[in-house]
Write an enzyme that holds these catalytic residues in place. Structure first.
Site, mmCIF file in Angstrom:
data_model
loop_
_atom_site.group_PDB
_atom_site.id
_atom_site.type_symbol
_atom_site.label_atom_id
_atom_site.label_comp_id
_atom_site.label_asym_id
_atom_site.label_seq_id
_atom_site.Cartn_x
_atom_site.Cartn_y
_atom_site.Cartn_z
ATOM 1 N N PRO A 272 -10.338 15.903 83.244
ATOM 2 C CG PRO A 272 -12.461 15.766 84.170
ATOM 3 C CD PRO A 272 -11.191 14.990 84.008
ATOM 4 C CD GLU A 273 -6.045 19.750 80.565
ATOM 5 O OE1 GLU A 273 -5.572 20.896 80.424
ATOM 6 O OE2 GLU A 273 -5.817 18.819 79.765
ATOM 7 N NE ARG B 42 0.095 13.117 80.180
ATOM 8 C CZ ARG B 42 -0.723 13.919 80.859
ATOM 9 N NH1 ARG B 42 -0.304 14.526 81.975
ATOM 10 N NH2 ARG B 42 -1.951 14.119 80.442
ATOM 11 C CE LYS C 77 -5.431 19.457 86.135
ATOM 12 N NZ LYS C 77 -4.624 18.330 85.622
#
EC number: 3.2.2.23
Length: 282
Positions: A2-3, A272, A60
Protein backbone atom coordinates in the site's frame (compact mmCIF):
# COMPACT_ATOMS: atom_id res chain seq x y z
CA UNK A 1 2.67 -2.58 -0.87
CA UNK A 2 0.00 0.00 0.00
CA UNK A 3 1.26 3.46 -0.96
CA UNK A 4 0.05 6.92 0.04
CA UNK A 5 -3.40 6.74 -1.63
CA UNK A 6 -4.16 3.30 -0.18
CA UNK A 7 -3.02 4.32 3.30
CA UNK A 8 -5.03 7.55 3.04
CA UNK A 9 -8.08 5.50 2.03
CA UNK A 10 -7.63 3.30 5.12
CA UNK A 11 -7.16 6.40 7.30
CA UNK A 12 -10.44 7.86 6.10
CA UNK A 13 -12.21 4.58 6.79
CA UNK A 14 -10.78 4.27 10.29
CA UNK A 15 -11.81 7.81 11.16
CA UNK A 16 -15.28 7.43 9.67
CA UNK A 17 -16.20 4.04 11.12
CA UNK A 18 -14.41 4.00 14.48
CA UNK A 19 -15.28 7.34 16.06
CA UNK A 20 -17.09 5.55 18.91
CA UNK A 21 -14.88 2.45 19.12
CA UNK A 22 -13.85 1.84 22.76
CA UNK A 23 -11.19 -0.88 22.96
CA UNK A 24 -12.26 -3.27 25.70
CA UNK A 25 -10.18 -6.30 24.73
CA UNK A 26 -7.18 -7.07 22.50
CA UNK A 27 -5.85 -10.37 21.19
CA UNK A 28 -2.39 -10.53 19.62
CA UNK A 29 -2.10 -13.69 17.53
CA UNK A 30 1.32 -12.91 16.06
CA UNK A 31 3.95 -11.44 18.37
CA UNK A 32 6.06 -9.96 15.58
CA UNK A 33 3.17 -7.67 14.61
CA UNK A 34 3.91 -5.63 17.74
CA UNK A 35 7.05 -3.53 17.34
CA UNK A 36 6.96 -1.29 20.43
CA UNK A 37 9.03 -2.01 23.54
CA UNK A 38 7.63 -4.64 25.87
CA UNK A 39 5.99 -6.68 23.13
CA UNK A 40 2.36 -7.72 23.11
CA UNK A 41 1.84 -7.76 26.89
CA UNK A 42 2.84 -4.12 27.30
CA UNK A 43 0.98 -3.18 24.11
CA UNK A 44 -2.29 -4.72 25.33
CA UNK A 45 -2.10 -3.06 28.75
CA UNK A 46 -1.31 0.33 27.21
CA UNK A 47 -3.87 0.33 24.39
CA UNK A 48 -6.95 -1.34 25.88
CA UNK A 49 -9.56 0.74 27.71
CA UNK A 50 -9.09 3.50 25.14
CA UNK A 51 -11.23 5.25 22.59
CA UNK A 52 -9.86 5.42 19.07
CA UNK A 53 -9.92 9.13 18.25
CA UNK A 54 -8.77 10.96 15.15
CA UNK A 55 -6.45 9.38 12.58
CA UNK A 56 -3.59 10.98 10.70
CA UNK A 57 -1.20 9.74 8.05
CA UNK A 58 2.55 10.37 7.77
CA UNK A 59 3.96 8.82 4.63
CA UNK A 60 2.75 5.21 4.75
CA UNK A 61 2.22 5.27 8.54
CA UNK A 62 -1.22 5.46 10.17
CA UNK A 63 -1.37 7.37 13.46
CA UNK A 64 -4.45 6.98 15.66
CA UNK A 65 -4.97 9.00 18.83
CA UNK A 66 -5.93 7.05 21.96
CA UNK A 67 -8.24 8.67 24.52
CA UNK A 68 -9.58 7.81 27.97
CA UNK A 69 -13.34 7.81 28.57
CA UNK A 70 -12.86 11.34 29.89
CA UNK A 71 -11.20 12.19 26.53
CA UNK A 72 -7.70 12.67 27.94
CA UNK A 73 -4.77 11.53 25.81
CA UNK A 74 -3.39 8.01 26.24
CA UNK A 75 -0.87 8.40 23.45
CA UNK A 76 -1.01 6.98 19.94
CA UNK A 77 -1.48 3.74 18.04
CA UNK A 78 0.89 3.76 15.05
CA UNK A 79 0.54 1.22 12.24
CA UNK A 80 2.54 0.41 9.12
CA UNK A 81 0.72 -1.93 6.73
CA UNK A 82 3.93 -2.96 4.90
CA UNK A 83 3.26 -5.40 2.04
CA UNK A 84 -0.15 -6.91 2.75
CA UNK A 85 -1.53 -5.50 6.00
CA UNK A 86 -5.19 -4.52 6.06
CA UNK A 87 -7.91 -3.70 8.58
CA UNK A 88 -11.40 -5.14 8.55
CA UNK A 89 -14.32 -4.03 10.71
CA UNK A 90 -16.70 -6.82 11.77
CA UNK A 91 -20.04 -6.11 13.44
CA UNK A 92 -19.71 -9.16 15.66
CA UNK A 93 -16.99 -11.57 16.74
CA UNK A 94 -16.36 -14.39 14.27
CA UNK A 95 -13.67 -17.04 14.09
CA UNK A 96 -10.27 -15.58 13.18
CA UNK A 97 -9.08 -16.36 9.66
CA UNK A 98 -5.63 -17.85 9.01
CA UNK A 99 -3.80 -14.56 8.52
CA UNK A 100 -5.37 -12.63 11.42
CA UNK A 101 -2.60 -11.00 13.47
CA UNK A 102 -4.26 -8.61 15.95
CA UNK A 103 -7.89 -8.29 17.09
CA UNK A 104 -9.44 -5.27 18.84
CA UNK A 105 -12.91 -5.67 20.41
CA UNK A 106 -15.20 -2.88 21.59
CA UNK A 107 -18.01 -2.74 24.17
CA UNK A 108 -20.63 -3.52 21.53
CA UNK A 109 -18.91 -6.73 20.41
CA UNK A 110 -17.54 -5.27 17.20
CA UNK A 111 -14.10 -6.37 16.07
CA UNK A 112 -11.40 -4.37 14.32
CA UNK A 113 -9.24 -7.07 12.78
CA UNK A 114 -5.71 -6.66 11.43
CA UNK A 115 -4.99 -9.20 8.69
CA UNK A 116 -1.54 -9.59 7.15
CA UNK A 117 -0.69 -12.43 4.74
CA UNK A 118 3.03 -11.68 4.48
CA UNK A 119 3.28 -10.75 8.17
CA UNK A 120 5.50 -7.69 7.75
CA UNK A 121 3.00 -5.17 9.15
CA UNK A 122 3.81 -3.55 12.48
CA UNK A 123 2.11 -1.70 15.33
CA UNK A 124 3.47 0.56 18.05
CA UNK A 125 2.01 2.15 21.15
CA UNK A 126 3.46 5.60 21.75
CA UNK A 127 2.76 6.95 25.27
CA UNK A 128 1.66 10.57 25.55
CA UNK A 129 4.92 11.37 27.38
CA UNK A 130 7.00 10.52 24.29
CA UNK A 131 7.15 11.87 20.75
CA UNK A 132 6.19 9.53 17.92
CA UNK A 133 9.63 9.67 16.19
CA UNK A 134 11.27 8.61 19.47
CA UNK A 135 9.40 5.30 19.34
CA UNK A 136 8.88 4.84 15.59
CA UNK A 137 12.32 5.56 14.18
CA UNK A 138 11.26 5.26 10.53
CA UNK A 139 9.18 8.43 10.82
CA UNK A 140 12.33 10.44 11.59
CA UNK A 141 13.71 9.75 8.13
CA UNK A 142 10.65 10.70 6.09
CA UNK A 143 10.87 13.52 3.59
CA UNK A 144 8.11 16.10 3.08
CA UNK A 145 4.52 15.13 2.35
CA UNK A 146 3.62 15.56 -1.35
CA UNK A 147 0.68 17.82 -0.45
CA UNK A 148 2.68 20.05 1.90
CA UNK A 149 4.15 23.48 1.14
CA UNK A 150 7.60 21.99 1.78
CA UNK A 151 7.36 19.81 -1.32
CA UNK A 152 8.03 21.90 -4.42
CA UNK A 153 10.44 22.18 -7.34
CA UNK A 154 12.87 24.37 -5.36
CA UNK A 155 13.12 21.73 -2.65
CA UNK A 156 13.68 18.97 -5.23
CA UNK A 157 16.30 20.99 -7.10
CA UNK A 158 18.29 21.51 -3.91
CA UNK A 159 17.83 17.96 -2.63
CA UNK A 160 18.67 16.23 -5.92
CA UNK A 161 21.41 18.50 -7.24
CA UNK A 162 24.21 16.07 -6.34
CA UNK A 163 22.30 12.80 -6.69
CA UNK A 164 23.60 10.57 -9.47
CA UNK A 165 20.95 7.88 -9.01
CA UNK A 166 17.96 7.65 -11.33
CA UNK A 167 14.91 9.80 -10.71
CA UNK A 168 12.90 6.58 -10.30
CA UNK A 169 15.19 5.55 -7.45
CA UNK A 170 14.95 9.00 -5.87
CA UNK A 171 11.14 8.94 -5.89
CA UNK A 172 11.09 5.56 -4.15
CA UNK A 173 13.35 6.87 -1.39
CA UNK A 174 11.08 7.93 1.48
CA UNK A 175 13.63 10.58 2.46
CA UNK A 176 12.99 12.37 -0.85
CA UNK A 177 9.20 12.46 -0.52
CA UNK A 178 7.00 10.48 1.86
CA UNK A 179 4.51 7.86 0.73
CA UNK A 180 5.47 7.20 -2.90
CA UNK A 181 6.01 3.62 -4.05
CA UNK A 182 6.43 1.77 -7.32
CA UNK A 183 2.94 2.32 -8.75
CA UNK A 184 2.81 6.08 -8.34
CA UNK A 185 6.46 6.65 -9.20
CA UNK A 186 5.83 5.04 -12.61
CA UNK A 187 2.54 6.86 -13.14
CA UNK A 188 3.99 10.22 -12.08
CA UNK A 189 7.04 9.97 -14.32
CA UNK A 190 4.82 9.12 -17.28
CA UNK A 191 2.50 12.04 -16.60
CA UNK A 192 5.51 14.36 -16.29
CA UNK A 193 7.12 12.98 -19.47
CA UNK A 194 10.38 12.07 -17.72
CA UNK A 195 12.56 9.05 -18.48
CA UNK A 196 12.77 7.01 -15.23
CA UNK A 197 16.47 6.26 -15.89
CA UNK A 198 17.48 9.91 -16.05
CA UNK A 199 20.00 10.98 -13.40
CA UNK A 200 18.28 13.02 -10.70
CA UNK A 201 20.87 15.80 -10.78
CA UNK A 202 20.31 16.34 -14.51
CA UNK A 203 16.63 17.24 -14.30
CA UNK A 204 15.87 20.80 -15.39
CA UNK A 205 13.78 23.22 -13.34
CA UNK A 206 10.89 22.85 -15.77
CA UNK A 207 11.00 19.07 -15.41
CA UNK A 208 11.03 19.31 -11.62
CA UNK A 209 7.97 21.57 -11.72
CA UNK A 210 6.18 19.06 -13.93
CA UNK A 211 7.24 16.26 -11.61
CA UNK A 212 5.79 17.98 -8.53
CA UNK A 213 2.55 18.84 -10.30
CA UNK A 214 2.19 15.34 -11.74
CA UNK A 215 2.79 13.62 -8.41
CA UNK A 216 0.11 15.67 -6.64
CA UNK A 217 -2.28 15.17 -9.57
CA UNK A 218 -1.81 11.38 -9.76
CA UNK A 219 -2.07 10.92 -5.99
CA UNK A 220 -5.25 13.00 -5.82
CA UNK A 221 -6.85 10.99 -8.63
CA UNK A 222 -5.97 7.71 -6.92
CA UNK A 223 -7.23 8.87 -3.51
CA UNK A 224 -10.50 9.78 -5.21
CA UNK A 225 -10.69 6.23 -6.58
CA UNK A 226 -9.94 4.61 -3.21
CA UNK A 227 -6.39 3.66 -4.19
CA UNK A 228 -5.20 0.74 -6.31
CA UNK A 229 -5.92 -2.98 -5.90
CA UNK A 230 -3.72 -5.36 -7.87
CA UNK A 231 -3.56 -8.12 -5.25
CA UNK A 232 -4.29 -7.72 -1.54
CA UNK A 233 -5.38 -4.15 -0.84
CA UNK A 234 -8.93 -3.61 0.44
CA UNK A 235 -10.43 -0.75 2.40
CA UNK A 236 -12.02 -1.19 5.84
CA UNK A 237 -15.26 -2.42 4.30
CA UNK A 238 -13.52 -4.89 1.97
CA UNK A 239 -13.84 -2.76 -1.17
CA UNK A 240 -11.15 -2.73 -3.87
CA UNK A 241 -9.40 0.43 -5.00
CA UNK A 242 -10.32 1.50 -8.54
CA UNK A 243 -7.28 3.43 -9.78
CA UNK A 244 -5.64 0.38 -11.38
CA UNK A 245 -8.01 0.41 -14.34
CA UNK A 246 -6.92 3.96 -15.13
CA UNK A 247 -3.17 3.32 -14.98
CA UNK A 248 -1.20 4.80 -17.86
CA UNK A 249 1.83 2.53 -17.67
CA UNK A 250 1.93 0.47 -14.47
CA UNK A 251 1.52 -3.25 -15.26
CA UNK A 252 0.83 -2.43 -18.92
CA UNK A 253 4.08 -3.76 -20.38
CA UNK A 254 3.73 -4.81 -24.02
CA UNK A 255 0.47 -2.89 -24.43
CA UNK A 256 0.10 0.24 -26.52
CA UNK A 257 0.65 3.59 -24.84
CA UNK A 258 -2.70 5.33 -24.35
CA UNK A 259 -1.20 8.59 -25.61
CA UNK A 260 1.06 7.70 -28.54
CA UNK A 261 0.54 4.01 -29.33
CA UNK A 262 4.15 2.99 -28.61
CA UNK A 263 4.68 -0.28 -26.72
CA UNK A 264 5.03 0.15 -22.95
CA UNK A 265 8.36 -1.19 -21.71
CA UNK A 266 9.06 -3.04 -18.48
CA UNK A 267 12.59 -3.19 -17.11
CA UNK A 268 14.43 -3.30 -13.81
CA UNK A 269 15.56 0.09 -12.53
CA UNK A 270 17.06 0.29 -9.04
CA UNK A 271 15.94 -3.31 -8.55
CA UNK A 272 12.26 -2.54 -9.16
CA UNK A 273 10.07 -3.35 -12.13
CA UNK A 274 9.54 -0.10 -13.98
CA UNK A 275 6.91 0.58 -16.65
CA UNK A 276 7.36 3.45 -19.07
CA UNK A 277 6.85 4.74 -22.62
CA UNK A 278 10.12 5.42 -24.49
CA UNK A 279 8.34 7.85 -26.81
CA UNK A 280 6.47 9.96 -24.24
CA UNK A 281 9.22 9.93 -21.59
CA UNK A 282 12.48 11.57 -22.63
Amino acid sequence: MPELPEVETVRKGLEKLLNDFYIERIEVLKERSIASNGGSKSFIVSVKNSYLGSWERRGKYLIGSLLTKEKFSKGFLVVHLRMTGQFKLLEKEVLACKHTRVRFFDERGRELRFIDIRNFGQMWHVPSSRSIPEIVSGIKRLGPEPFSDDFNSHYLEEYLKKKTRSIKSALLDQETVAGVGNIYADETLFDAGINPKKESRNLKSTELKRLCNSLVKILNISIGEGGTTFSDFRDLEGINGNYGGQAWVYRRSGKNCKKCGEKILREKICGRSTHWCPNCQK
